[in-house]
Design a protein around this motif. Structure first.
Motif, PDB file in Angstrom:
ATOM      1  N   PHE A  87      22.268   0.387   4.687  1.00 53.50           N
ATOM      2  CA  PHE A  87      20.825   0.512   4.839  1.00 53.50           C
ATOM      3  C   PHE A  87      20.257  -0.517   5.822  1.00 53.50           C
ATOM      4  O   PHE A  87      20.365  -1.716   5.600  1.00 53.50           O
ATOM      5  CB  PHE A  87      20.176   0.349   3.469  1.00 53.50           C
ATOM      6  N   PRO A  88      19.611  -0.056   6.909  1.00 52.03           N
ATOM      7  CA  PRO A  88      19.050  -0.965   7.928  1.00 52.03           C
ATOM      8  C   PRO A  88      17.628  -1.412   7.570  1.00 52.03           C
ATOM      9  O   PRO A  88      16.644  -0.907   8.103  1.00 52.03           O
ATOM     10  CB  PRO A  88      19.067  -0.109   9.186  1.00 52.03           C
ATOM     11  N   ILE A  89      17.506  -2.369   6.674  1.00 53.12           N
ATOM     12  CA  ILE A  89      16.205  -2.779   6.151  1.00 53.12           C
ATOM     13  C   ILE A  89      15.259  -3.280   7.242  1.00 53.12           C
ATOM     14  O   ILE A  89      14.065  -3.020   7.191  1.00 53.12           O
ATOM     15  CB  ILE A  89      16.372  -3.834   5.021  1.00 53.12           C
ATOM     16  N   ASP A  90      15.791  -3.980   8.244  1.00 54.66           N
ATOM     17  CA  ASP A  90      14.912  -4.491   9.311  1.00 54.66           C
ATOM     18  C   ASP A  90      14.269  -3.360  10.109  1.00 54.66           C
ATOM     19  O   ASP A  90      13.105  -3.434  10.485  1.00 54.66           O
ATOM     20  CB  ASP A  90      15.676  -5.430  10.242  1.00 54.66           C
ATOM     21  N   LYS A  91      15.038  -2.304  10.357  1.00 54.23           N
ATOM     22  CA  LYS A  91      14.496  -1.158  11.094  1.00 54.23           C
ATOM     23  C   LYS A  91      13.400  -0.471  10.279  1.00 54.23           C
ATOM     24  O   LYS A  91      12.349  -0.107  10.813  1.00 54.23           O
ATOM     25  CB  LYS A  91      15.618  -0.181  11.435  1.00 54.23           C
ATOM     26  N   LEU A  92      13.622  -0.320   8.990  1.00 57.93           N
ATOM     27  CA  LEU A  92      12.598   0.293   8.146  1.00 57.93           C
ATOM     28  C   LEU A  92      11.356  -0.593   8.095  1.00 57.93           C
ATOM     29  O   LEU A  92      10.239  -0.092   8.166  1.00 57.93           O
ATOM     30  CB  LEU A  92      13.124   0.547   6.735  1.00 57.93           C
ATOM     31  N   ARG A  93      11.530  -1.898   8.017  1.00 59.66           N
ATOM     32  CA  ARG A  93      10.382  -2.807   7.998  1.00 59.66           C
ATOM     33  C   ARG A  93       9.549  -2.637   9.269  1.00 59.66           C
ATOM     34  O   ARG A  93       8.327  -2.595   9.220  1.00 59.66           O
ATOM     35  CB  ARG A  93      10.831  -4.259   7.855  1.00 59.66           C
ATOM     36  N   GLU A  94      10.215  -2.501  10.420  1.00 56.38           N
ATOM     37  CA  GLU A  94       9.493  -2.280  11.682  1.00 56.38           C
ATOM     38  C   GLU A  94       8.666  -0.994  11.623  1.00 56.38           C
ATOM     39  O   GLU A  94       7.506  -0.970  12.039  1.00 56.38           O
ATOM     40  CB  GLU A  94      10.473  -2.193  12.859  1.00 56.38           C
ATOM     41  N   TYR A  95       9.267   0.079  11.126  1.00 57.32           N
ATOM     42  CA  TYR A  95       8.538   1.349  11.010  1.00 57.32           C
ATOM     43  C   TYR A  95       7.322   1.199  10.109  1.00 57.32           C
ATOM     44  O   TYR A  95       6.231   1.650  10.437  1.00 57.32           O
ATOM     45  CB  TYR A  95       9.429   2.449  10.438  1.00 57.32           C
ATOM     46  N   VAL A  96       7.537   0.584   8.967  1.00 57.12           N
ATOM     47  CA  VAL A  96       6.465   0.455   7.994  1.00 57.12           C
ATOM     48  C   VAL A  96       5.336  -0.400   8.570  1.00 57.12           C
ATOM     49  O   VAL A  96       4.163  -0.032   8.489  1.00 57.12           O
ATOM     50  CB  VAL A  96       7.003  -0.136   6.676  1.00 57.12           C
ATOM     51  N   LYS A 124      16.891  -3.541  -4.511  1.00 51.89           N
ATOM     52  CA  LYS A 124      16.792  -5.004  -4.384  1.00 51.89           C
ATOM     53  C   LYS A 124      16.362  -5.400  -2.975  1.00 51.89           C
ATOM     54  O   LYS A 124      15.525  -6.290  -2.801  1.00 51.89           O
ATOM     55  CB  LYS A 124      18.108  -5.664  -4.759  1.00 51.89           C
ATOM     56  N   LEU A 125      16.927  -4.736  -1.958  1.00 50.44           N
ATOM     57  CA  LEU A 125      16.536  -5.029  -0.571  1.00 50.44           C
ATOM     58  C   LEU A 125      15.054  -4.740  -0.333  1.00 50.44           C
ATOM     59  O   LEU A 125      14.342  -5.543   0.265  1.00 50.44           O
ATOM     60  CB  LEU A 125      17.361  -4.195   0.400  1.00 50.44           C
ATOM     61  N   LEU A 126      14.610  -3.605  -0.782  1.00 50.07           N
ATOM     62  CA  LEU A 126      13.216  -3.217  -0.579  1.00 50.07           C
ATOM     63  C   LEU A 126      12.260  -4.183  -1.275  1.00 50.07           C
ATOM     64  O   LEU A 126      11.240  -4.576  -0.708  1.00 50.07           O
ATOM     65  CB  LEU A 126      12.980  -1.796  -1.080  1.00 50.07           C
ATOM     66  N   LYS A 127      12.608  -4.560  -2.480  1.00 50.47           N
ATOM     67  CA  LYS A 127      11.749  -5.474  -3.225  1.00 50.47           C
ATOM     68  C   LYS A 127      11.711  -6.850  -2.578  1.00 50.47           C
ATOM     69  O   LYS A 127      10.656  -7.474  -2.507  1.00 50.47           O
ATOM     70  CB  LYS A 127      12.218  -5.566  -4.676  1.00 50.47           C
ATOM     71  N   LYS A 128      12.860  -7.303  -2.094  1.00 51.28           N
ATOM     72  CA  LYS A 128      12.920  -8.642  -1.509  1.00 51.28           C
ATOM     73  C   LYS A 128      12.329  -8.678  -0.095  1.00 51.28           C
ATOM     74  O   LYS A 128      11.485  -9.511   0.214  1.00 51.28           O
ATOM     75  CB  LYS A 128      14.366  -9.128  -1.468  1.00 51.28           C
ATOM     76  N   VAL A 129      12.765  -7.792   0.774  1.00 52.58           N
ATOM     77  CA  VAL A 129      12.386  -7.851   2.182  1.00 52.58           C
ATOM     78  C   VAL A 129      10.995  -7.273   2.440  1.00 52.58           C
ATOM     79  O   VAL A 129      10.239  -7.795   3.248  1.00 52.58           O
ATOM     80  CB  VAL A 129      13.447  -7.155   3.061  1.00 52.58           C
ATOM     81  N   LEU A 130      10.642  -6.183   1.771  1.00 49.91           N
ATOM     82  CA  LEU A 130       9.348  -5.542   2.005  1.00 49.91           C
ATOM     83  C   LEU A 130       8.324  -5.881   0.932  1.00 49.91           C
ATOM     84  O   LEU A 130       7.198  -5.401   0.982  1.00 49.91           O
ATOM     85  CB  LEU A 130       9.510  -4.023   2.093  1.00 49.91           C
ATOM     86  N   LYS A 134       0.838  -1.193   0.000  1.00 50.16           N
ATOM     87  CA  LYS A 134       0.000   0.000   0.000  1.00 50.16           C
ATOM     88  C   LYS A 134       0.874   1.243   0.000  1.00 50.16           C
ATOM     89  O   LYS A 134       0.383   2.346  -0.074  1.00 50.16           O
ATOM     90  CB  LYS A 134      -0.886   0.015   1.248  1.00 50.16           C
ATOM     91  N   THR A 135       2.146   1.034   0.155  1.00 44.89           N
ATOM     92  CA  THR A 135       3.081   2.132   0.267  1.00 44.89           C
ATOM     93  C   THR A 135       3.998   2.164  -0.940  1.00 44.89           C
ATOM     94  O   THR A 135       4.418   1.136  -1.431  1.00 44.89           O
ATOM     95  CB  THR A 135       3.933   1.979   1.536  1.00 44.89           C
ATOM     96  N   ASN A 136       4.284   3.352  -1.374  1.00 44.00           N
ATOM     97  CA  ASN A 136       5.225   3.536  -2.467  1.00 44.00           C
ATOM     98  C   ASN A 136       6.476   4.171  -1.905  1.00 44.00           C
ATOM     99  O   ASN A 136       6.412   4.923  -0.929  1.00 44.00           O
ATOM    100  CB  ASN A 136       4.591   4.413  -3.536  1.00 44.00           C
ATOM    101  N   ASN A 165       3.261   1.250  11.306  1.00 43.28           N
ATOM    102  CA  ASN A 165       2.373   2.291  10.787  1.00 43.28           C
ATOM    103  C   ASN A 165       1.358   1.737   9.789  1.00 43.28           C
ATOM    104  O   ASN A 165       0.685   2.486   9.102  1.00 43.28           O
ATOM    105  CB  ASN A 165       3.185   3.417  10.128  1.00 43.28           C
ATOM    106  N   TYR A 166       1.278   0.412   9.703  1.00 42.10           N
ATOM    107  CA  TYR A 166       0.321  -0.270   8.825  1.00 42.10           C
ATOM    108  C   TYR A 166       0.409   0.204   7.387  1.00 42.10           C
ATOM    109  O   TYR A 166      -0.587   0.337   6.700  1.00 42.10           O
ATOM    110  CB  TYR A 166      -1.112  -0.086   9.343  1.00 42.10           C
ATOM    111  N   LEU A 167       1.609   0.465   6.947  1.00 44.10           N
ATOM    112  CA  LEU A 167       1.772   0.953   5.590  1.00 44.10           C
ATOM    113  C   LEU A 167       1.960  -0.184   4.593  1.00 44.10           C
ATOM    114  O   LEU A 167       1.905   0.024   3.406  1.00 44.10           O
ATOM    115  CB  LEU A 167       2.957   1.919   5.501  1.00 44.10           C
TER     116      LEU A 167
END
Length: 133
Positions: free
Chosen positions: A118-127, A22-28, A4-6, A130-132
């Motif tokens: 880039f701390p992908i796990d931390k960003l995933r927690e934020y997202v 690549k990280l964003l596409k794979k992990v999130l 739901k988030t861009n 926030n139900y994004l």
């Protein structure tokens, strides 16, 4: 999982762009990551495209040519409130300059300062919090 988030990545380093995408596409499980090579391109993208997206995460580098991240933040705060609505900005940088870090942390539009790499796990927690996604 349908996103739901861009995400708009404002980063001038091509290798960082590739790795982050690549990280964003794979992990999130993000289908598309939009890229701007500097703050000016990022502002232009937001002004032109924000109306097409209900929410937007901006990953902002600091050191860039043409318009750096701090200059981007200065101009971003002057934009129309409707444009700024539902945009979360995360500064992603390797800066060690404490003055810059404090300036970033004091900015009301910056959700957090994230150190490179880039701390992908931390960003995933934020997202997720926030139900994004």
């Amino acid at each position: 999982m349908e996103s739901k988030t861009n995400i708009l990545l404002i980063e001038d380093n091509l290798i960082d762009q590739l790795v982050t995408k690549k990280l964003l596409k794979k992990v999130l499980d993000i289908d598309e990551v939009f890229v701007a090579n500097n703050g000016l391109e990022g502002l232009q993208w937001i002004i032109k495209n924000k109306k097409n997206y209900s929410s937007l995460i901006v990953l902002l580098d600091i050191q860039m040519p043409i318009m750096n991240g701090l200059e981007f933040l200065d101009i971003f705060q002057t934009l129309n409130e409707e444009i700024k609505e539902e945009i979360q900005i995360y500064v992603v940088s390797s800066t060690l300059d404490q003055d810059e870090i404090q300036q970033i942390r004091r900015n009301e539009y910056v959700k957090d300062f994230l150190n490179k790499p880039f701390p992908i796990d931390k960003l995933r927690e934020y997202v997720q919090s926030n139900y994004l996604l």
